[in-house]
Design an enzyme around this catalytic site. Structure first.
Site, PDB file in Angstrom:
ATOM      1  N   ASP A   1      27.945 -25.109   2.483  1.00  0.00           N
ATOM      2  CA  ASP A   1      26.715 -25.107   3.272  1.00  0.00           C
ATOM      3  C   ASP A   1      26.983 -25.524   4.716  1.00  0.00           C
ATOM      4  O   ASP A   1      26.334 -25.023   5.639  1.00  0.00           O
ATOM      5  CB  ASP A   1      25.672 -26.033   2.634  1.00  0.00           C
ATOM      6  CG  ASP A   1      24.959 -25.339   1.493  1.00  0.00           C
ATOM      7  OD1 ASP A   1      24.578 -24.171   1.650  1.00  0.00           O
ATOM      8  OD2 ASP A   1      24.813 -25.953   0.421  1.00  0.00           O
TER       9      ASP A   1
ATOM     10  N   HIS B   1      21.803 -25.693  -8.056  1.00  0.00           N
ATOM     11  CA  HIS B   1      22.236 -24.296  -8.154  1.00  0.00           C
ATOM     12  C   HIS B   1      22.511 -23.853  -9.586  1.00  0.00           C
ATOM     13  O   HIS B   1      22.725 -22.675  -9.833  1.00  0.00           O
ATOM     14  CB  HIS B   1      23.504 -24.082  -7.317  1.00  0.00           C
ATOM     15  CG  HIS B   1      23.268 -24.178  -5.842  1.00  0.00           C
ATOM     16  ND1 HIS B   1      22.392 -23.369  -5.169  1.00  0.00           N
ATOM     17  CD2 HIS B   1      23.797 -25.010  -4.895  1.00  0.00           C
ATOM     18  CE1 HIS B   1      22.379 -23.682  -3.876  1.00  0.00           C
ATOM     19  NE2 HIS B   1      23.221 -24.688  -3.692  1.00  0.00           N
TER      20      HIS B   1
ATOM     21  N   GLU C   1      25.638 -31.627   4.916  1.00  0.00           N
ATOM     22  CA  GLU C   1      26.087 -30.234   4.788  1.00  0.00           C
ATOM     23  C   GLU C   1      25.383 -29.297   5.765  1.00  0.00           C
ATOM     24  O   GLU C   1      25.120 -28.143   5.439  1.00  0.00           O
ATOM     25  CB  GLU C   1      25.928 -29.755   3.340  1.00  0.00           C
ATOM     26  CG  GLU C   1      24.584 -30.021   2.713  1.00  0.00           C
ATOM     27  CD  GLU C   1      24.508 -29.569   1.251  1.00  0.00           C
ATOM     28  OE1 GLU C   1      25.433 -28.923   0.752  1.00  0.00           O
ATOM     29  OE2 GLU C   1      23.473 -29.847   0.624  1.00  0.00           O
TER      30      GLU C   1
ATOM     31  N   GLN D   1      23.951 -35.556   0.471  1.00  0.00           N
ATOM     32  CA  GLN D   1      24.898 -34.553   0.940  1.00  0.00           C
ATOM     33  C   GLN D   1      24.749 -34.334   2.441  1.00  0.00           C
ATOM     34  O   GLN D   1      23.631 -34.168   2.950  1.00  0.00           O
ATOM     35  CB  GLN D   1      24.675 -33.238   0.211  1.00  0.00           C
ATOM     36  CG  GLN D   1      25.263 -33.265  -1.182  1.00  0.00           C
ATOM     37  CD  GLN D   1      25.431 -31.857  -1.730  1.00  0.00           C
ATOM     38  OE1 GLN D   1      24.607 -31.414  -2.503  1.00  0.00           O
ATOM     39  NE2 GLN D   1      26.483 -31.160  -1.311  1.00  0.00           N
TER      40      GLN D   1
HETATM   41  C1  3PY Z   1      28.655 -26.979  -0.773  1.00  0.00           C
HETATM   42  O1  3PY Z   1      29.863 -26.712  -0.765  1.00  0.00           O
HETATM   43  O2  3PY Z   1      27.883 -26.657   0.134  1.00  0.00           O
HETATM   44  C2  3PY Z   1      28.096 -27.714  -1.881  1.00  0.00           C
HETATM   45  O3  3PY Z   1      27.020 -28.229  -1.790  1.00  0.00           O
HETATM   46  C3  3PY Z   1      28.862 -27.802  -3.146  1.00  0.00           C
HETATM   47  O4  3PY Z   1      28.106 -27.398  -4.230  1.00  0.00           O
END
Ligand code: 3PY
Length: 259
Positions: A179, A45, A153, A151
């Site tokens: 996310d 990002h 998310e 991640q």
């Molecule tokens: C989120 O909070 O979704 C992230 O990936 C942090 O950058």
């Protein structure tokens, strides 16, 4: 990096770092002088292109701090660029399945007897310097030294989190709460007050700990980072460059505009 994560596992303090959204060697050097265990360069990002990422990896590693790079996707060519720059760890967003986690591990590992499925190409020109190694030493140790963080998310990722956590070579699960909330149909910034997100967070933490993996959580302030550490997370950031700048300068402007 690994030392700081082991310290966190022993409950002797979190593995802490900062998050860079802006490019710049001097920015990275300045931030890396503040006592962090790691500094993350956000190529997902942030406004950070390939060349800027290389410069920041060098700035951070030459300060004795671990550079971590978050990439924009999970394609092997993206992974290769970052590892060849000398990242001590890679963070891959949106890992949703065991198969995806396995493919990420394959892309990060050189072929070896322990990692016969590894497909990383052998031309790391700059990475050895980021580890204070020569090329040969780097080739012999990178599979063990370079850490892989995925991640978790999305709702799908949470449903598959135990399977993802079971993948050999994945070192850390990192929750992106914004996310995660977004994938569940909520406004991302409301994540802290959404019970479904908090339930999912507990499941990810448990899955990571049960699998013997490190677990991290995104935080935008030291207070949230401390709270996450006390919940059992090992790895926390405490804000980001853009947050620091807008908070400090915004407060200063508000004060002065009231004169
Ligand atoms: C989120 O909070 O979704 C992230 O990936 C942090 O950058």
């Amino acid at each position: 990096l690994r030392e700081s994560l082991e310290r966190a596992k022993a409950q002797k303090g979190p593995s802490v770092g900062q998050w860079l959204e802006f490019p710049g060697y001097t920015l990275a050097k300045t931030v890396a002088s503040l006592g962090e265990d790691w500094v993350l360069i956000d190529c997902e990002h942030g406004n950070i292109d390939d060349n800027a990422m290389y410069l920041q990896v060098g700035a951070i590693s030459s300060s004795g701090v671990s550079p971590i790079v978050r990439i924009a996707g999970s394609e092997p060519w993206m992974i290769k660029r970052v590892l060849d720059a000398g990242a001590h760890a890679i963070m891959v967003p949106m890992c949703e399945t065991k198969e995806q986690a396995e493919s990420i591990v394959r892309a990060c590992k050189y072929p070896s007897s322990k990692w016969p499925a590894g497909v990383r190409g052998a031309g790391a020109m700059f990475a050895p310097a980021a580890f204070n190694q020569n090329g040969r030493e780097y080739l012999l140790t990178a599979n063990e030294n370079v850490m892989i963080c995925v991640q978790i998310e999305s709702r799908t990722a949470v449903e598959n989190v135990e399977a993802i956590a079971s993948v050999q070579g994945i070192d850390m699960l990192f929750i992106g709460p914004n996310d995660l909330a977004s994938s569940m149909g909520y406004i991302a910034f409301d994540h802290a007050s959404i019970p479904e997100v908090q339930e999912a967070t507990k499941r990810v933490l448990k899955a990571g700990l049960d699998a013997g993996k490190y677990v991290g959580h995104f935080a935008l302030s030291p207070e949230i980072a401390a709270q996450k550490y006390h919940q059992g997370f090992h790895f926390v950031n405490c804000g980001a460059d853009i947050v620091a700048i807008t908070a400090w300068m915004g407060t200063a402007m508000t004060t002065l505009s009231q004169l």
